[in-house]
Write an enzyme that holds these catalytic residues in place. Structure first.
Site, PDB file in Angstrom:
ATOM      1  N   ASP A  15      54.113  56.022  71.942  1.00  0.00           N
ATOM      2  CA  ASP A  15      54.059  54.824  72.424  1.00  0.00           C
ATOM      3  C   ASP A  15      52.907  54.442  72.558  1.00  0.00           C
ATOM      4  OD1 ASP A  15      54.942  52.176  73.333  1.00  0.00           O
ATOM      5  OD2 ASP A  15      55.188  53.249  75.409  1.00  0.00           O
ATOM      6  N   LEU A  16      52.396  52.999  72.790  1.00  0.00           N
ATOM      7  CA  LEU A  16      51.022  52.608  73.304  1.00  0.00           C
ATOM      8  C   LEU A  16      50.853  52.095  74.796  1.00  0.00           C
ATOM      9  CD1 LEU A  16      48.524  52.054  71.826  1.00  0.00           C
ATOM     10  CD2 LEU A  16      49.109  50.003  70.768  1.00  0.00           C
ATOM     11  N   ASP A  17      51.544  50.919  74.779  1.00  0.00           N
ATOM     12  CA  ASP A  17      51.388  50.142  76.100  1.00  0.00           C
ATOM     13  C   ASP A  17      52.272  51.175  77.425  1.00  0.00           C
ATOM     14  OD1 ASP A  17      50.180  47.428  75.968  1.00  0.00           O
ATOM     15  OD2 ASP A  17      51.402  47.876  74.221  1.00  0.00           O
ATOM     16  N   ASP A 193      57.149  55.402  77.709  1.00  0.00           N
ATOM     17  CA  ASP A 193      57.268  55.074  79.197  1.00  0.00           C
ATOM     18  C   ASP A 193      58.539  53.989  79.532  1.00  0.00           C
ATOM     19  OD1 ASP A 193      55.875  52.867  77.779  1.00  0.00           O
ATOM     20  OD2 ASP A 193      55.693  52.118  80.208  1.00  0.00           O
TER      21      ASP A 193
END
Length: 241
Positions: A15-17, A193
């Site tokens: 995932d990124l953010d 997250d």
């Protein structure tokens, strides 16, 4: 206890953010750490290019943030995808897009601190700067939908409510990658997250993989946790072998 180290035989999904980069008050305010690109390049080489970004952002935003890297990626929670070979699968259209954008845009404009993000095939109402408006934002989305959700999925995340087309999630994106080279036949590892990552956690565990939740709060299908973005970077740097 930290999750297992990443081995050369893994397929790595990130995932990124909130996982690779911190979360900012607005999506366009996020700035990746100076060493992130080097970390990703090294990890991708380690797993034989079987590394993909799986994010709620559109792929064009993923590419802009990680330029000059152009990794395999799934954007909009799996609605669009770019394979390792560069084949692009576009997202379906969001039903009632113009109507929903106009109505939610008016709602956000009347409440300073709220942000309506137009993702092209999805709409995201952010209330991170005004957390006290969470209930009002949820009620506004429900009122705009008016009980007519045909083809529209409502996705709740960290201080955001997203409207997107039905039919895909991050778990489906992981499954699609795992059916093609260089991901096929490897142990899948997913790190994320948020609630939006739970489908991917379940997908990798069903395949005997490793699911890692970033942050200590909240129930999760992941069996491992890392404390924060800095801990994710340290884990990525500590490759097996």
């Amino acid at each position: 206890m930290n999750p297992p180290r990443i081995s050369a035989g893994d397929a790595l999904f990130l995932d990124l953010d909130g996982t690779l980069v911190g979360i900012a008050p607005a999506p366009d305010a996020v700035r990746p750490a100076s060493h992130l690109l080097e970390l990703l390049e090294r990890a991708s080489r380690h797993v034989g290019s079987a590394l993909a970004i799986v994010s709620g952002r559109p792929i064009r935003q993923i590419d802009s943030m990680l330029a000059p890297l152009a990794l395999p990626a799934a954007g909009l929670h799996g609605l669009e995808r770019r394979s390792a070979g560069g084949a692009y699968s576009p997202p379906p259209a969001l039903p009632r897009f113009n109507e929903l954008r106009a109505a939610l845009g008016r709602f956000a404009a009347d409440r300073p601190g709220l942000l309506l993000e137009d993702k092209g095939a999805a709409l995201a109402l952010h209330y991170r700067a005004r957390p006290e408006l969470e209930a009002e934002a949820i009620a506004a989305v429900e009122a705009v939908l008016g009980g007519k959700r045909g083809g529209i999925a409502v996705q709740h995340g960290k201080a955001v409510i997203e409207l997107r087309p039905e039919g895909a999630d991050k778990g489906a994106a992981v499954a699609a990658f795992m059916s093609e080279p260089p991901f096929a036949g490897r142990r899948p590892v997913f790190t994320g997250d948020d609630i939006t990552d739970e489908a991917a956690f379940r997908a990798v565990r069903q395949r005997g993989g490793v699911a890692v939740r970033v942050g200590r709060e909240g129930a999760t299908a992941a069996e491992w946790r890392l404390a924060d973005v800095a801990a994710v970077h340290a884990w990525l740097a500590d490759l097996e072998g």
